[in-house]
Scaffold this motif. Structure first.
Motif, mmCIF file in Angstrom:
data_model
loop_
_atom_site.group_PDB
_atom_site.id
_atom_site.type_symbol
_atom_site.label_atom_id
_atom_site.label_comp_id
_atom_site.label_asym_id
_atom_site.label_seq_id
_atom_site.Cartn_x
_atom_site.Cartn_y
_atom_site.Cartn_z
ATOM 1 N N TYR A 54 0.823 -1.190 0.009
ATOM 2 C CA TYR A 54 -0.021 0.198 0.012
ATOM 3 C C TYR A 54 0.981 1.224 -0.082
ATOM 4 C CZ TYR A 54 -3.711 -3.257 1.146
ATOM 5 O OH TYR A 54 -4.308 -4.461 0.845
ATOM 6 N N LEU A 55 1.915 1.273 0.813
ATOM 7 C CA LEU A 55 2.740 2.643 0.883
ATOM 8 C C LEU A 55 3.534 2.483 -0.451
ATOM 9 C CD1 LEU A 55 4.323 2.009 4.392
ATOM 10 C CD2 LEU A 55 2.391 3.574 3.865
ATOM 11 N N LEU A 56 3.988 1.402 -0.892
ATOM 12 C CA LEU A 56 4.688 1.435 -2.085
ATOM 13 C C LEU A 56 4.039 1.840 -3.332
ATOM 14 C CD1 LEU A 56 7.681 0.219 -2.493
ATOM 15 C CD2 LEU A 56 6.408 -1.973 -3.272
ATOM 16 N N GLU A 57 2.695 1.488 -3.489
ATOM 17 C CA GLU A 57 1.964 2.099 -4.626
ATOM 18 C C GLU A 57 1.657 3.522 -4.350
ATOM 19 O OE1 GLU A 57 1.239 0.459 -7.219
ATOM 20 O OE2 GLU A 57 2.205 -1.400 -6.707
ATOM 21 N N ILE A 85 2.171 6.766 -6.945
ATOM 22 C CA ILE A 85 1.473 7.748 -7.457
ATOM 23 C C ILE A 85 1.870 9.126 -7.249
ATOM 24 C CG2 ILE A 85 -0.933 8.348 -7.060
ATOM 25 C CD1 ILE A 85 -1.488 5.571 -6.793
ATOM 26 N N ALA A 86 2.412 9.281 -5.948
ATOM 27 C CA ALA A 86 2.663 10.801 -5.617
ATOM 28 C C ALA A 86 4.182 11.149 -6.281
ATOM 29 C CB ALA A 86 2.672 10.828 -4.185
ATOM 30 N N GLY A 87 4.768 9.970 -6.764
ATOM 31 C CA GLY A 87 6.220 10.315 -7.303
ATOM 32 C C GLY A 87 6.930 10.480 -6.023
ATOM 33 N N ALA A 88 7.089 9.821 -5.022
ATOM 34 C CA ALA A 88 7.861 10.464 -3.812
ATOM 35 C C ALA A 88 9.074 9.311 -3.489
ATOM 36 C CB ALA A 88 6.943 10.694 -2.608
ATOM 37 N N GLU A 89 10.201 9.812 -3.256
ATOM 38 C CA GLU A 89 11.018 9.130 -2.758
ATOM 39 C C GLU A 89 12.049 9.591 -1.847
ATOM 40 O OE1 GLU A 89 12.865 7.902 -6.489
ATOM 41 O OE2 GLU A 89 13.829 9.840 -6.594
ATOM 42 N N GLY A 90 12.801 8.971 -1.188
ATOM 43 C CA GLY A 90 13.716 9.538 -0.029
ATOM 44 C C GLY A 90 13.065 10.004 1.009
ATOM 45 N N LEU A 91 11.958 9.197 1.621
ATOM 46 C CA LEU A 91 11.261 9.311 2.838
ATOM 47 C C LEU A 91 11.614 8.340 4.059
ATOM 48 C CD1 LEU A 91 7.709 9.281 0.855
ATOM 49 C CD2 LEU A 91 9.512 11.291 1.275
ATOM 50 N N ASP A 92 11.276 8.697 5.222
ATOM 51 C CA ASP A 92 11.010 7.788 6.173
ATOM 52 C C ASP A 92 9.790 7.843 6.679
ATOM 53 O OD1 ASP A 92 11.770 5.722 7.974
ATOM 54 O OD2 ASP A 92 11.610 7.379 9.658
ATOM 55 N N VAL A 93 9.071 6.750 6.657
ATOM 56 C CA VAL A 93 7.705 6.695 7.119
ATOM 57 C C VAL A 93 7.534 6.045 8.283
ATOM 58 C CG1 VAL A 93 5.310 5.898 6.197
ATOM 59 C CG2 VAL A 93 7.232 6.437 4.643
ATOM 60 N N ALA A 139 -2.118 11.865 2.108
ATOM 61 C CA ALA A 139 -2.435 13.201 2.268
ATOM 62 C C ALA A 139 -1.076 13.983 3.010
ATOM 63 C CB ALA A 139 -3.503 13.133 3.420
ATOM 64 N N ALA A 140 -0.276 13.102 3.426
ATOM 65 C CA ALA A 140 1.039 13.581 3.881
ATOM 66 C C ALA A 140 1.930 14.047 2.802
ATOM 67 C CB ALA A 140 1.948 12.819 4.790
ATOM 68 N N LEU A 141 1.750 13.385 1.518
ATOM 69 C CA LEU A 141 2.578 13.553 0.342
ATOM 70 C C LEU A 141 1.883 14.668 -0.580
ATOM 71 C CD1 LEU A 141 3.656 10.024 -0.381
ATOM 72 C CD2 LEU A 141 4.803 11.498 0.923
ATOM 73 N N LEU A 142 0.711 14.663 -0.728
ATOM 74 C CA LEU A 142 0.062 15.605 -1.956
ATOM 75 C C LEU A 142 -0.003 16.903 -1.483
ATOM 76 C CD1 LEU A 142 -3.064 13.531 -2.822
ATOM 77 C CD2 LEU A 142 -0.747 13.472 -3.957
#
Ligand code: MEV
Length: 324
Positions: free
Chosen positions: A70-73, A77-85, A109-112
């Protein structure tokens, strides 16, 4: 990778989504029939720190993130990388209470970008969940995103929220907001985790040999049940829940353990049914006013994990201040 190896964070954000129970119409909603769901006050909070590049980690662990579809997909979709979740949730996983929908919606919601566009969030959360499961409808993701009591496919009943476009030949789904009668519901988790994807697939197989038009019968119950809910007719809502439960068992998503739990409270509730994918997972019960604690005790004494819940108006949202 330890946080200290990654340099200074670019930003840090958190967001929260409620859980959900489906009151009427699970499984049938996948095939375009109506459903009613409630956002419930069991929150999932996601905290995201962005480092601007490198691997994405879950609580500092790259494998943890890579294994969470779920986190991966959602990150794709948000085009996000280099995160710690980091995730904190009051929902048991695969319990039928919307844990994957809440995770997808809160993470996105945290990424958009701000200000958060809820229609976009509802659609993207569904895509993340669908891509992870390859099955299902947007009822869970839209309910947690919107908050409150949510109808799908109920035409003009309620106030229009949004439409989620069709995916792979199923949908579109039209969502509306319904009035919350303000009741306390009792949710009982059986302790048997069951993933949604395989349950939806098994129902697909069962429907190939169905000559009794089970989905049409579930749709009728959903229409009658949602009308009773809008009228605040508690007895009738309970009656329709019981009918919906019987139809779900006929559909093949019952379980002996769920039958035992239903039996334990039957005489003390207006209605009780499987909620979500079934074959395990959870039940939702509607007690008579004042009987909530007694019903919760009956479930507990049978070994279920019990949550007395009310509907929360709050859908998914960004938070300011400390996440936890
Ligand atoms: C799962 O909470 C509800 C199902 O109807 C599947 C779905 O709609 O995605 C069983």
């Amino acid at each position: 990778m330890a946080k200290a190896d990654r340099g200074r964070p670019l930003w840090s954000r958190w967001a929260r989504a409620p859980g959900k129970v489906i009151l009427f119409g699970e499984h049938a909603v996948v095939y375009g029939h109506p459903a009613v769901a409630l956002a419930i006050d069991l929150p999932t909070t996601v905290h995201v720190t962005a480092y601007g590049g490198g691997e994405t980690t879950l609580s500092g662990c790259p494998e943890g993130f890579a294994k969470n579809r779920y986190l991966l997909e959602a990150a794709k979709i948000a085009g996000a990388e280099g995160l710690d979740v980091r995730v904190r949730s009051g929902l048991p996983r695969a319990s039928g209470l919307g844990s994957s929908a809440a995770l997808s919606s809160a993470f996105l919601a945290a990424l958009l970008p701000e200000p958060l566009d809820r229609v976009d969030l509802a659609r993207k959360s569904f895509l993340a969940e669908f891509n992870a499961q390859r099955q299902g409808s947007p009822v869970d993701t839209s309910t947690v995103t919107a908050g409150g009591v949510v109808g799908v496919g109920l035409g003009s009943a309620g106030v229009k929220l949004w439409e989620v476009p069709a995916v792979e030949g199923r949908g579109p789904w039209g969502f509306t907001r319904l009035r919350d009668p303000g009741w306390t519901w009792v949710v009982a988790y059986s302790g048997l985790p069951k993933a949604t994807g395989p349950a939806v697939k098994a129902v697909g197989e069962r429907l190939k040999e169905d000559t009794t038009h089970l989905l049409d019968r579930i749709a009728r119950v959903t229409h009658d049940g949602s009308r009773a809910l809008l009228e605040g007719n508690r007895e009738e809502v309970g009656r329709q829940m019981n009918l919906n439960h019987e139809l779900l068992v006929e559909l093949g998503v019952g379980h002996d353990r769920l039958a035992e739990l239903v039996e334990a409270v039957k005489g003390r509730v207006l209605g009780v049914k499987i909620t979500g994918a079934g074959r395990g997972g959870s039940l939702v019960a509607l007690p008579r006013p004042g009987d909530e604690a007694a019903v919760a005790n009956l479930f507990s004494s049978e070994g279920a994990l019990v949550f007395p819940v009310t509907v929360t108006k709050e859908g998914t949202g960004r938070l300011s201040g400390p996440a936890w």
